[in-house]
Scaffold this active site. Structure first.
Site, PDB file in Angstrom:
ATOM      1  N   CYS A 203      31.038 -17.452 -17.094  1.00 37.33           N
ATOM      2  CA  CYS A 203      30.431 -18.269 -16.045  1.00 37.33           C
ATOM      3  C   CYS A 203      28.912 -18.055 -16.033  1.00 37.33           C
ATOM      4  CB  CYS A 203      31.017 -17.895 -14.688  1.00 37.33           C
ATOM      5  SG  CYS A 203      32.794 -18.210 -14.557  1.00 37.33           S
ATOM      6  N   CYS A 206      27.323 -15.067 -14.084  1.00 35.05           N
ATOM      7  CA  CYS A 206      27.696 -13.704 -14.481  1.00 35.05           C
ATOM      8  C   CYS A 206      27.461 -13.423 -15.959  1.00 35.05           C
ATOM      9  CB  CYS A 206      29.166 -13.448 -14.142  1.00 35.05           C
ATOM     10  SG  CYS A 206      29.554 -13.667 -12.391  1.00 35.05           S
ATOM     11  N   CYS A 229      37.086  -9.715 -17.026  1.00 29.92           N
ATOM     12  CA  CYS A 229      37.363 -10.578 -15.872  1.00 29.92           C
ATOM     13  C   CYS A 229      38.714 -10.268 -15.248  1.00 29.92           C
ATOM     14  CB  CYS A 229      37.311 -12.050 -16.289  1.00 29.92           C
ATOM     15  SG  CYS A 229      38.580 -12.528 -17.475  1.00 29.92           S
TER      16      CYS A 229
END
Length: 233
Positions: A203, A206, A229
């Site tokens: 993402c 991040c 994650c």
């Protein structure tokens, strides 16, 4: 059929050949074993591009699931568009969270990826993958042993207790150079962020350029102590 419920260490001797490092043989076995009950959960990073090309040789209409968190880089979405053009038969599913970003902010606060990145990943990635794997027996992942210390014990076939599934990892013996050599040789489309210091892409909030190419995931969740994650823990 090998499943999570009847798991025992499989006595299957996949040949680690020079060209594919065992990946093509593992994929052929997997689609023969599971048919339409296996999906590939793909981030459309560079390893994902290799796997998509290999999968297209084995099962041209395979199901590819992308966990669309709504906060990916625009370059990632453009890469997906280009992949769809190159492999029109593939069934590429854009799987979203049940919560919109606005609903998530109202329930958990603004910028959850900062205040509680684990919770954010759980909402936008882990739960959606649980839903995507419902009714399947196995899923394919692009994990490589070289990527990080937490991935060095990964096998071709793994019992995945988190998702009550079999996790198939065809690229475990591929190096970073192997991946790029294959992409270059076959002129495959890939995310241009890889050329800007991003070996691992998640993402947008991040993901930063990597500190060092000795740790390909050092650009993920920088400063948080987080390295995964949660999909592969």
């Amino acid at each position: 059929m090998l499943t999570h419920a009847n798991w025992q260490e499989p006595n299957i001797n996949f040949q680690v050949d020079e060209m594919y490092r065992g990946a093509l043989e593992v994929l052929r076995w997997s689609y023969q074993e599971y048919g339409n009950e296996i999906v590939y959960a793909c981030s459309f990073g560079i390893e994902g591009i290799v796997l998509i090309d290999l999968i297209s040789k084995v099962k041209p209409n395979a199901t590819i699931v992308f966990l669309d968190t709504d906060v990916h880089f625009k370059e990632t979405y453009e890469t997906i568009r280009r992949v769809k053009e190159k492999y029109p038969q593939l069934n590429i599913v854009m799987k979203k969270s049940a919560l919109t970003l606005e609903q998530q902010a109202a329930q958990y606060g603004e910028e959850l990826w900062k205040s509680d990145p684990n919770q954010c990943c759980a909402i936008r990635k882990i739960k959606p993958l649980h839903e995507a794997l419902s009714g399947t027996k196995a899923w394919i992942s692009g994990l490589r042993r070289e990527q990080s210390p937490t991935r060095q014990q990964t096998n071709f076939l793994n019992r995945d207790d988190k998702f009550k599934s079999i996790k198939v990892c065809p690229l475990i013996h591929w190096t970073w150079k192997d991946v790029w050599r294959y992409v270059s040789k076959n002129n495959l489309p890939y995310n241009p962020l890889h050329d800007q210091g991003y070996p691992s892409i998640g993402c947008e909030h991040c993901t930063k350029p990597a500190f060092t190419m000795d740790d390909l995931r050092s650009g993920r969740w920088q400063g948080s102590g987080k390295t995964e994650c949660g999909l592969h823990e």
